[in-house]
Scaffold this active site. Structure first.
Site, PDB file in Angstrom:
ATOM      1  N   CYS A 157      23.549  50.014  51.139  1.00 39.65           N
ATOM      2  CA  CYS A 157      24.581  50.085  52.170  1.00 39.65           C
ATOM      3  C   CYS A 157      24.694  51.516  52.693  1.00 39.65           C
ATOM      4  O   CYS A 157      24.729  52.469  51.920  1.00 39.65           O
ATOM      5  CB  CYS A 157      25.903  49.629  51.568  1.00 39.65           C
ATOM      6  SG  CYS A 157      27.300  49.868  52.646  1.00 39.65           S
ATOM      7  N   CYS A 168      32.914  54.248  51.256  1.00 42.17           N
ATOM      8  CA  CYS A 168      33.767  53.056  51.242  1.00 42.17           C
ATOM      9  C   CYS A 168      34.547  52.916  49.940  1.00 42.17           C
ATOM     10  O   CYS A 168      35.757  52.730  49.955  1.00 42.17           O
ATOM     11  CB  CYS A 168      32.903  51.828  51.491  1.00 42.17           C
ATOM     12  SG  CYS A 168      33.671  50.268  51.118  1.00 42.17           S
ATOM     13  N   CYS A 228      32.236  49.282  46.483  1.00 39.76           N
ATOM     14  CA  CYS A 228      31.230  49.118  45.424  1.00 39.76           C
ATOM     15  C   CYS A 228      31.142  50.427  44.655  1.00 39.76           C
ATOM     16  O   CYS A 228      31.331  51.488  45.234  1.00 39.76           O
ATOM     17  CB  CYS A 228      29.857  48.834  46.016  1.00 39.76           C
ATOM     18  SG  CYS A 228      29.731  47.292  46.920  1.00 39.76           S
ATOM     19  N   CYS A 233      29.412  44.188  55.584  1.00 38.21           N
ATOM     20  CA  CYS A 233      29.569  44.557  54.183  1.00 38.21           C
ATOM     21  C   CYS A 233      28.561  43.728  53.409  1.00 38.21           C
ATOM     22  O   CYS A 233      28.548  42.502  53.502  1.00 38.21           O
ATOM     23  CB  CYS A 233      30.990  44.228  53.727  1.00 38.21           C
ATOM     24  SG  CYS A 233      31.184  44.273  51.939  1.00 38.21           S
ATOM     25  N   GLN A 257      38.947  32.182  43.536  1.00 31.93           N
ATOM     26  CA  GLN A 257      37.922  33.100  43.029  1.00 31.93           C
ATOM     27  C   GLN A 257      37.008  33.554  44.159  1.00 31.93           C
ATOM     28  O   GLN A 257      36.582  32.733  44.971  1.00 31.93           O
ATOM     29  CB  GLN A 257      37.097  32.397  41.950  1.00 31.93           C
ATOM     30  CG  GLN A 257      37.878  32.097  40.688  1.00 31.93           C
ATOM     31  CD  GLN A 257      38.063  33.328  39.821  1.00 31.93           C
ATOM     32  OE1 GLN A 257      37.491  34.383  40.080  1.00 31.93           O
ATOM     33  NE2 GLN A 257      38.886  33.201  38.787  1.00 31.93           N
ATOM     34  N   TYR A 280      47.844  31.111  32.031  1.00 35.67           N
ATOM     35  CA  TYR A 280      47.459  31.929  33.198  1.00 35.67           C
ATOM     36  C   TYR A 280      46.526  31.118  34.091  1.00 35.67           C
ATOM     37  O   TYR A 280      45.441  31.569  34.448  1.00 35.67           O
ATOM     38  CB  TYR A 280      46.756  33.216  32.768  1.00 35.67           C
ATOM     39  CG  TYR A 280      47.477  34.023  31.721  1.00 35.67           C
ATOM     40  CD1 TYR A 280      48.417  34.976  32.086  1.00 35.67           C
ATOM     41  CD2 TYR A 280      47.211  33.834  30.358  1.00 35.67           C
ATOM     42  CE1 TYR A 280      49.077  35.721  31.124  1.00 35.67           C
ATOM     43  CE2 TYR A 280      47.874  34.581  29.393  1.00 35.67           C
ATOM     44  CZ  TYR A 280      48.799  35.521  29.776  1.00 35.67           C
ATOM     45  OH  TYR A 280      49.433  36.255  28.827  1.00 35.67           O
ATOM     46  N   ASP A 289      43.325  33.186  30.413  1.00 38.10           N
ATOM     47  CA  ASP A 289      42.599  33.955  31.445  1.00 38.10           C
ATOM     48  C   ASP A 289      43.588  34.929  32.070  1.00 38.10           C
ATOM     49  O   ASP A 289      43.975  34.783  33.220  1.00 38.10           O
ATOM     50  CB  ASP A 289      42.028  32.987  32.496  1.00 38.10           C
ATOM     51  CG  ASP A 289      41.223  33.697  33.584  1.00 38.10           C
ATOM     52  OD1 ASP A 289      40.964  34.913  33.457  1.00 38.10           O
ATOM     53  OD2 ASP A 289      40.866  33.028  34.570  1.00 38.10           O
ATOM     54  N   CYS A 335      38.839  39.798  32.351  1.00 41.05           N
ATOM     55  CA  CYS A 335      38.207  40.714  33.316  1.00 41.05           C
ATOM     56  C   CYS A 335      38.333  42.147  32.819  1.00 41.05           C
ATOM     57  O   CYS A 335      38.059  43.083  33.558  1.00 41.05           O
ATOM     58  CB  CYS A 335      38.842  40.565  34.691  1.00 41.05           C
ATOM     59  SG  CYS A 335      40.614  40.813  34.691  1.00 41.05           S
TER      60      CYS A 335
HETATM   61  N1  SAH Z   1      42.624  31.051  35.626  1.00 40.14           N
HETATM   62  C1  SAH Z   1      42.838  31.274  37.029  1.00 40.14           C
HETATM   63  C2  SAH Z   1      43.532  32.581  37.393  1.00 40.14           C
HETATM   64  C3  SAH Z   1      43.401  33.742  36.469  1.00 40.14           C
HETATM   65  S1  SAH Z   1      44.054  35.245  37.139  1.00 40.14           S
HETATM   66  C4  SAH Z   1      41.542  31.132  37.764  1.00 40.14           C
HETATM   67  O1  SAH Z   1      40.497  31.115  37.166  1.00 40.14           O
HETATM   68  O2  SAH Z   1      41.555  31.023  38.989  1.00 40.14           O
HETATM   69  C5  SAH Z   1      45.469  35.492  36.115  1.00 40.14           C
HETATM   70  C6  SAH Z   1      46.665  34.678  36.529  1.00 40.14           C
HETATM   71  O3  SAH Z   1      47.724  34.951  35.621  1.00 40.14           O
HETATM   72  C7  SAH Z   1      47.227  34.994  37.909  1.00 40.14           C
HETATM   73  O4  SAH Z   1      47.268  33.796  38.636  1.00 40.14           O
HETATM   74  C8  SAH Z   1      48.641  35.525  37.632  1.00 40.14           C
HETATM   75  O5  SAH Z   1      49.576  35.123  38.620  1.00 40.14           O
HETATM   76  C9  SAH Z   1      48.960  34.898  36.314  1.00 40.14           C
HETATM   77  N2  SAH Z   1      49.959  35.555  35.455  1.00 40.14           N
HETATM   78  C10 SAH Z   1      50.223  36.868  35.341  1.00 40.14           C
HETATM   79  N3  SAH Z   1      51.135  37.090  34.376  1.00 40.14           N
HETATM   80  C11 SAH Z   1      51.456  35.879  33.844  1.00 40.14           C
HETATM   81  C12 SAH Z   1      52.326  35.447  32.803  1.00 40.14           C
HETATM   82  N4  SAH Z   1      53.044  36.327  32.101  1.00 40.14           N
HETATM   83  N5  SAH Z   1      52.399  34.138  32.526  1.00 40.14           N
HETATM   84  C13 SAH Z   1      51.645  33.248  33.234  1.00 40.14           C
HETATM   85  N6  SAH Z   1      50.814  33.587  34.225  1.00 40.14           N
HETATM   86  C14 SAH Z   1      50.709  34.892  34.544  1.00 40.14           C
END
Ligand code: SAH
Length: 459
Positions: free
Chosen positions: A78, A84, A87, A165, A289, A318, A387, A414
């Site tokens: 790029c 930027c 990345c 991009c 995603q 989550y 997650d 992540c």
């Molecule tokens: N599993 C989902 C999103 C994961 S991202 C997927 O794969 O698409 C993490 C998520 O946790 C977000 O949506 C965020 O809003 C949520 N989150 C953050 N703090 C939280 C909490 N204390 N309890 C429940 N969810 C929460």
């Protein structure tokens, strides 16, 4: 206590050797034990750097020239890569990126989690690690009387023009350029944040890779603006696969992109996409995603680790818009999803209906409050999937998982550092980490995603 003297000063030009790479892609050099972070430096390289800033325990430098190059150094594809900031690893070969991300995960597990023997599989990369992002979100400015779209120059509010991009779907690049040029030809002005004047603040393009559907989101300072009707007509004329045009109004002096008011001004409120054979509705505000190809890879792994036979009760903490929950529901008896954002749960329920999935239930609330409450009500889970955001799981949730004693915990993360911290807590509470699979969801950037499998140790 004596504090160590800082061995370098601002503006010094020194020769260093990079020993490591930070999670945001900076080279790490040590000078008499003092740490200097230098963007674009690669481990193993010797280089001349200029010291830009020093703090007590670490400082920042600028790469001047590389004396001995890493075998992984490549010329960035790029042209605006160094300005930027979107990345961080384009100067590293794909192979190098995957090896380094693997090392980052392994190091965090050992250093923070004291998990020395856990198998960390090689990072699963993409066949083509470019053009994968399905959402573009760009600020609009003006230059010589025309609208420009681009990115904010690092540390400033000046918009640097950008026509494409390389990690973005080409469809999104095209949409942004077309909408910008149509608005420009109609004489619609860009928002000027200094004087709080003008109209268009941001253009967002979302793309359903499997369905080839496009959503355009236009964010303006005010609800009514000149040539709104013509702009809509022309967008529809010039972008044949547009399915939805959404207008968001943000009248505030703020860096926050979205305002409170969102209206569908043409077409449908949703576009659709698939991850595997599960269909997802994507609205202007809903989270989805950004790399659907690798999301499928990651969730297939999560599903494999869950080892479902059809008799299990699963909790997906989550859960966002229910992406993982719906993936698991097909092979479980029952899935409970919990998520703190109400709109995401509304989307999760819609997505369950869309796919005819009836054994997934979704609840709004904090995982660390809702799940302990479920436990008190007598709900038991065979498998718990988490997650969490970058900060990891709340300790109250981890303690409940320990009390609940599910057979398996599948941890999607992540952030290797908070993952390692949380795995340690679960290990101490009677679980054993079996294996970890990193997946490269964001090639060319420093981010790494991974899924870890834990099993309950038999008592
Ligand atoms: N599993 C989902 C999103 C994961 S991202 C997927 O794969 O698409 C993490 C998520 O946790 C977000 O949506 C965020 O809003 C949520 N989150 C953050 N703090 C939280 C909490 N204390 N309890 C429940 N969810 C929460």
């Amino acid at each position: 206590m004596t504090s160590r003297l800082v061995p370098v000063q601002k503006n010094d030009i020194i020769e260093v050797k990079f020993e490591d790479l930070t999670h945001d892609g900076s080279g790490v050099a040590k000078i008499d034990g003092y740490t200097l972070f230098v963007p674009f430096g690669l481990p193993g390289e010797r280089a001349n750097v200029k010291v830009l800033k020093t703090k007590k325990n670490y400082g920042y430098g600028k790469l001047l020239d590389v004396i001995t190059e890493s075998e992984f150094r490549v010329t960035p594809e790029c042209l605006i890569y160094d300005r930027c900031g979107g990345c961080q690893l384009q100067h590293m070969s794909d192979e190098g990126q995957l090896l380094y991300k693997h090392k980052q995960v392994k190091d965090a597990l050992v250093r923070i989690g004291h998990l020395n023997d856990v198998t960390v599989h090689p990072v699963i990369g993409m066949d083509n690690p470019w053009r994968y992002r399905n959402k573009a979100q760009v600020p609009v400015g003006e230059e010589n009387g025309s609208l420009i779209t681009g990115f904010y120059q690092k540390g400033s509010h000046r918009i640097v023009p950008m026509e494409e991009c390389l990690i973005q779907e080409e469809a999104n690049d095209t949409v942004v350029r077309v909408v910008r040029d149509l608005a420009s030809q109609l004489g619609i002005r860009a928002y000027d944040e200094k004087n709080h004047h003008g109209v268009i603040r941001h253009i967002i393009a979302k793309y359903g890779r499997k369905t080839d559907e496009v959503m355009v989101v236009i964010i303006t300072r005010m609800k009514d603006f000149p040539h709104k009707k013509q702009l809509i007509e022309q967008i529809v004329e010039h972008i044949p696969n547009v399915k939805s045009i959404v207008h968001n109004v943000n009248p505030k002096r703020t860096n926050v992109i979205f305002g409170d008011e969102t209206n569908v001004i043409w077409g449908e409120p949703y576009i659709y996409d698939y991850i595997g054979d599960i269909k997802f509705a994507i609205s202007a505000r809903s989270f989805y995603q950004v790399n659907p190809i690798q999301t499928k890879v990651l969730y297939d792994k999560a599903l494999e680790y869950a080892q479902l036979t059809g008799n299990e009760t699963v909790i997906d903490a989550y859960c966002g818009i229910g992406t993982i929950s719906l993936f698991l529901a097909r092979q479980a008896k029952k899935v409970y999803g919990v998520e703190v954002v109400g709109q995401a749960i509304a989307d999760a329920k819609r997505n369950a209906r869309l796919n005819g999935i009836e054994n997934a239930e979704f609840f709004v609330g904090e995982a660390e409050k809702v799940i302990p409450w479920w436990y008190q009500q007598g709900i038991q889970a065979d498998v718990i999937v988490v997650d969490p955001p970058r900060k990891g799981c709340d300790e109250a949730l981890l303690n409940t998982i320990i009390d609940m004693k599910p057979k398996r915990v599948v941890y999607v993360s992540c952030n290797p550092a908070t993952l390692a911290r949380d795995l340690r807590i679960l290990e101490d509470g009677g679980f054993e980490t079996k294996e970890v699979q990193p997946v490269d969801m964001f090639p060319q950037t420093g981010h790494v995603e991974l899924v870890a499998l834990m099993s309950r140790v038999n008592e």
